[in-house]
Design a protein around this motif. Structure first.
Motif, short mmCIF file in Angstrom:
data_model
loop_
_atom_site.label_atom_id
_atom_site.label_comp_id
_atom_site.label_asym_id
_atom_site.label_seq_id
_atom_site.Cartn_x
_atom_site.Cartn_y
_atom_site.Cartn_z
N ASP A 27 -11.79 -26.31 -11.70
CA ASP A 27 -11.48 -25.85 -13.27
C ASP A 27 -11.92 -26.70 -14.31
OD1 ASP A 27 -10.73 -23.95 -14.68
OD2 ASP A 27 -8.78 -23.58 -13.74
N MET A 84 -13.28 -26.69 -18.38
CA MET A 84 -13.10 -26.09 -19.57
C MET A 84 -13.62 -26.84 -20.81
SD MET A 84 -9.35 -24.57 -19.12
CE MET A 84 -9.07 -25.90 -17.84
N ASN A 94 -14.12 -21.60 -13.24
CA ASN A 94 -13.16 -21.97 -12.20
C ASN A 94 -13.72 -21.52 -10.82
OD1 ASN A 94 -10.60 -20.44 -10.65
ND2 ASN A 94 -10.50 -22.54 -11.24
N ARG A 100 -15.01 -21.43 -19.96
CA ARG A 100 -14.11 -21.86 -18.52
C ARG A 100 -15.02 -21.59 -17.43
NH1 ARG A 100 -8.73 -19.29 -15.98
NH2 ARG A 100 -8.32 -21.06 -14.50
N PHE A 154 -1.92 -20.31 -17.76
CA PHE A 154 -1.54 -21.54 -18.42
C PHE A 154 0.07 -21.49 -18.29
CE2 PHE A 154 0.74 -23.10 -22.24
CZ PHE A 154 0.18 -24.35 -22.30
N LEU A 188 -7.44 -22.71 -22.46
CA LEU A 188 -6.81 -22.08 -20.92
C LEU A 188 -5.43 -21.21 -21.49
CD1 LEU A 188 -6.53 -21.68 -18.10
CD2 LEU A 188 -4.87 -23.55 -18.14
#
Length: 528
Positions: A235, A237, A217, A215, A251, A243
């Motif tokens: 963001d 992933m 972010n 991930r 999440f 997440l």
């Protein structure tokens, strides 16, 4: 056996002081040097045992053969977990140096460090250690080391070891100035047991299994100049489950994080914004806005006429992007097809409030909504068809046999008009507690406001059939409505600051709608 208590009023976290118990305490008050033999210390939530401690005149302290834990059993028996070191040195500048350190769960050593150091200053770095066992991870150990970059920011390195899943590394950097906030996170791992659907080898539902998981972010907010604000969030992933598995709190808050760009200008009479939202993860379904301009005018007086105006106007290029699955549905079944359109929308309302019997405020209103689409569907797509698209797009139903009816792009441009009229009645009751005080909650008096409301609304039948308009959000599915809303709004307020400004501590809004006609199939549609 001596018992010594040192009160620490300058350390609020140690509400009951620092308690020391040992077999020996010797020293010289002139040189301010003291020596202890075996001892036990309790300081707030911390417990410590050691063979020797030396307090030097300079303020430095040296400990030998130390065990440290937040587990209270450290003083009576074996702690559930502990941090142990051959030698620990603390200096007056807040620096801590640790030699030959071992982290234990019970009596079992899990990790060894030959040397560690950190700064106990609140703005400085520190080490965080968490360990335990879970059914998904097995035995695990999570380590974090924070460094202070400057007075405005810090960076934290993360190293996580999970017996069933493998090693993960990450870094989080936060930087804050009086005009900006930036948060950058990267986290990745090679997962030895990535999620996989039972009976479908190599696939997690309808997506290929990813063992290289990550991930990245970036979140940024910047006050560019007076009234101008820039917000960014990106963001990215590796897969749809990452997440939820590794960042559960995020999440739970968002479910599906949004990547966006937003430039906003706030004025006393209006707010103007230019924003964009792009889908960065193909395993999510999203409505892209590339871009969207919006002008919002809050309710405001029209000179001295007694009338008030409120309006919102937007122009956006919208695109519905469905998930991109790696595994096809059953033979003959297709996935929902993407669609896009330029949409111009303007909502305009007039209000004329007045008081009835001095206690009840009556606010009649009337207005209209104009919406333009540069393209539409010739074939109708009903609420049931949209529900079918949502079912086919649901990754938790990979074996669904529902058929999909997609929009076409043969309907040409369309111009829709909807009228609205209504009236709202409300009154207000309140009670004040002037003597209510709380330093912790920053309460300086309390006022509880109860506001019952009764709101009648009528929306005329749209001039265009909503089944032939592309569905991006609730604006596109508006239909004739005729209902009454009964509500109760409550607020709990106090005063704060030197100016004793009113501050709302809590707010609760409850209501129930009573419709006079069938709402149709859209009652079961959400904004998927």
């Amino acid at each position: 056996i001596y018992f010594y208590t040192l009160e620490a009023p300058d350390l609020p976290m140690l509400e009951q002081g620092v308690f020391w118990r040992g077999e020996e305490l010797t020293g010289n008050f002139e040189t301010r040097e003291f020596h202890t033999g075996k001892h036990r210390v309790a300081a707030g939530v911390w417990y410590e045992t050691g063979d020797e401690a030396i307090y030097q005149g300079s303020g430095a302290v040296v400990f030998h053969n130390v065990s440290l834990s937040t587990c209270e059993h450290l003083h009576t028996q074996h702690a559930h977990y502990s941090f142990n070191a051959r030698k620990v040195m603390y200096t007056p500048d807040g620096k801590v140096r640790v030699y030959n350190a071992v982290y234990k769960v019970g009596r079992i050593p899990l990790l060894y460090w030959p040397y560690l150091s950190w700064d106990t200053d609140k703005g400085g770095g520190n080490i965080a250690v968490r360990g335990g066992f879970s059914s998904d991870w097995g035995a695990y150990l999570r380590l974090a080391r924070k460094w202070r970059l400057s007075d405005h920011g810090d960076t934290t390195f993360m190293l996580d070891l999970r017996a069933k899943r493998g090693l993960a590394v990450g870094n989080r950097t936060r930087y804050t100035t009086p005009r900006s906030e930036t948060d950058f996170l990267v986290y990745g791992m090679v997962d030895s047991q990535p999620p996989e659907t039972d009976g479908v080898e190599g696939y997690n539902r309808r997506f290929e299994v990813e063992d290289g998981r990550f991930r990245a972010n970036l979140s940024h907010r910047h006050l560019l100049k007076e009234n101008w604000t820039l917000r960014l969030n990106a963001d990215i992933m590796s897969d749809i489950d990452f997440l939820e598995e590794w960042f559960g709190e995020t999440f739970d808050d968002y479910g599906q994080p949004r990547s966006l760009f937003d430039l906003r200008y706030d004025h006393e009479r209006f707010t103007a914004s230019l924003s964009a939202r792009a889908r960065l993860n193909t395993f999510y379904t999203a409505v892209e806005r590339l871009p969207e301009f919006k002008l919002e005018l809050p309710r405001q007086a029209l000179w001295d006429t007694g009338f008030y105006y409120e309006g919102t106007t937007s122009a956006a290029y919208l695109r519905r992007q469905w998930r991109e699955f790696d595994l096809d549905r059953a033979p003959g079944l297709v996935d929902p097809a993407n669609y896009e359109a330029l949409r111009l929308d303007s909502l305009n309302m007039l209000y004329h409030p007045f008081d009835f019997m001095d206690h009840v405020q009556i606010v009649p209103r009337a207005g209209f909504r104009l919406t333009y689409y540069d393209t539409s569907s010739k074939s109708p797509v009903t609420a049931a068809h949209l529900a079918g698209m949502a079912a086919a797009d649901d990754p938790d139903q990979p074996g669904t046999t529902v058929s999909v009816t997609n929009y076409d792009e043969d309907g040409g441009d369309r111009f829709r008009l909807i009228g609205e009229t209504g009236i709202e009645a409300s009154t207000k009751f309140y009670r004040v507690w002037d003597d209510a005080r709380s330093e912790f909650w920053q309460v300086n008096g309390l006022r509880h406001i109860i506001q019952p409301t009764l709101n009648y609304t009528y929306l005329s039948e749209p001039t265009e059939d909503r089944d032939q308009l592309f569905y991006f959000d609730q604006i596109d599915r508006l239909a004739e409505q005729h209902f009454v809303r009964v509500g109760l709004n409550q607020r709990l307020q106090t005063r704060r600051g030197e100016a004793a400004a009113i501050y709302t501590l809590a707010e609760l809004e409850t209501y129930a709608d009573f419709h006079f006609q069938d709402r149709g199939g859209d009652a079961r549609l959400g904004d998927f």
